[in-house]
Design an enzyme around this catalytic site. Sequence first.
Site, PDB file in Angstrom:
ATOM      1  N   THR A  75     -34.571  10.564  28.544  1.00 46.24           N
ATOM      2  CA  THR A  75     -35.469   9.466  28.898  1.00 46.24           C
ATOM      3  C   THR A  75     -34.669   8.476  29.727  1.00 46.24           C
ATOM      4  O   THR A  75     -33.753   7.815  29.221  1.00 46.24           O
ATOM      5  CB  THR A  75     -36.036   8.778  27.647  1.00 46.24           C
ATOM      6  OG1 THR A  75     -36.820   9.717  26.915  1.00 46.24           O
ATOM      7  CG2 THR A  75     -36.924   7.600  28.034  1.00 46.24           C
TER       8      THR A  75
ATOM      9  N   LYS B  20     -43.780   8.687  29.916  1.00 45.84           N
ATOM     10  CA  LYS B  20     -43.042   8.414  28.678  1.00 45.84           C
ATOM     11  C   LYS B  20     -42.898   6.918  28.434  1.00 45.84           C
ATOM     12  O   LYS B  20     -43.169   6.420  27.329  1.00 45.84           O
ATOM     13  CB  LYS B  20     -41.664   9.075  28.751  1.00 45.84           C
ATOM     14  CG  LYS B  20     -40.701   8.719  27.615  1.00 45.84           C
ATOM     15  CD  LYS B  20     -41.160   9.287  26.284  1.00 45.84           C
ATOM     16  CE  LYS B  20     -40.216   8.889  25.137  1.00 45.84           C
ATOM     17  NZ  LYS B  20     -38.932   9.600  25.179  1.00 45.84           N
TER      18      LYS B  20
ATOM     19  N   LYS C 206     -34.499   0.646  24.141  1.00 48.36           N
ATOM     20  CA  LYS C 206     -34.133   1.295  25.409  1.00 48.36           C
ATOM     21  C   LYS C 206     -35.381   1.605  26.232  1.00 48.36           C
ATOM     22  O   LYS C 206     -35.448   1.307  27.431  1.00 48.36           O
ATOM     23  CB  LYS C 206     -33.356   2.574  25.141  1.00 48.36           C
ATOM     24  CG  LYS C 206     -33.116   3.434  26.376  1.00 48.36           C
ATOM     25  CD  LYS C 206     -32.613   4.823  26.014  1.00 48.36           C
ATOM     26  CE  LYS C 206     -32.607   5.744  27.223  1.00 48.36           C
ATOM     27  NZ  LYS C 206     -32.193   7.117  26.905  1.00 48.36           N
TER      28      LYS C 206
END
Length: 326
Positions: free
Chosen positions: A124, A199, A274
């Site tokens: 990611t 995402k 994050k």
Amino acid sequence: MVSVHSGRSDRRTGRFLFRRSRRRRADGGAELMAVAFLGLGNMGGPMAANLVKAGEKVLGYDPVPEAAASAAEAGVSIVDSPAAAVAEAQVVLTMLPSGKHVLDLYRDIVALAQPDTLFLDCSTIEVADARAAAELAVAAGHQAVDAPVSGGVVGAAAGTLTFMVGGRSEAFIAAEPYLHRMGAKFVHCGDSGAGQAAKICNNMILGVSMIAVSEAFALGQALGLTDQALFDVASTASGQCWALTTNCPVPGPVPASPANRGYQGGFASGLMLKDLRLSQAAAEAADVRTALGKHATDRYAEFVAEDGPGRDFSAIVTTLRENGTA
């Protein structure tokens, strides 16, 4: 263009069957082509293990000895460098901590890979980094997709991950058999970077909704409601959402939620932070105002600074109940 995988439909079952890709040896025999898996941590290790279970020859590398040893126990053939893994593979999977790690690695290995290798990055990272990595691979004559995952460590081990995939259609088709072996669902979201975009948008929703659910439990407690009563109402009313019914932030109502294990396991709050920061970097670059996303990012930054990055992100309810929701 060489197809990494081909498949056919079983007329009796309707299932799609995949044939593992092979190349011809000098003596004319068929040799099973290897998959290089770089990054064998909490997510990458179980994913690589599922490829092994599916019959793939997996060459793995991780700089952390414990991670490499655990993968070896699952049948992954450990090599001493990324270059050694890539040299024998037609597919290169990566699961790394950041875009810098991915780009630095790609710069080192794309020139070493066999022609028309499929580069499949499940990290990611920022959308821009995903696009830059794909450009490096394609410029060297390879195929590339970004395929970040949802489902956590439990999903990685169970092979039930959801993959959000970005890349050219032909690259997505080539990646499908491997995604099938590691997960339960994969969605082609668009060109390179689209998987990362999906995402971070999804996880921005998740971060905002967990804070909303946690604030509701804090308020309910202050007003004299039991957690079970609020859950019983909201879980079957308009407040229903995944953060409530699957990952409930308070112990009791959902036995499988991390709240019943001291908030251990699940999706770490440091990883949520994050992803929220990635969403805000993308929002700034796209000049899109995401006020709730920004607020969620700030709240998780405060929480991680106080609590550390390791507990499940639903543990944020503990500070909301202790300190109020303002």
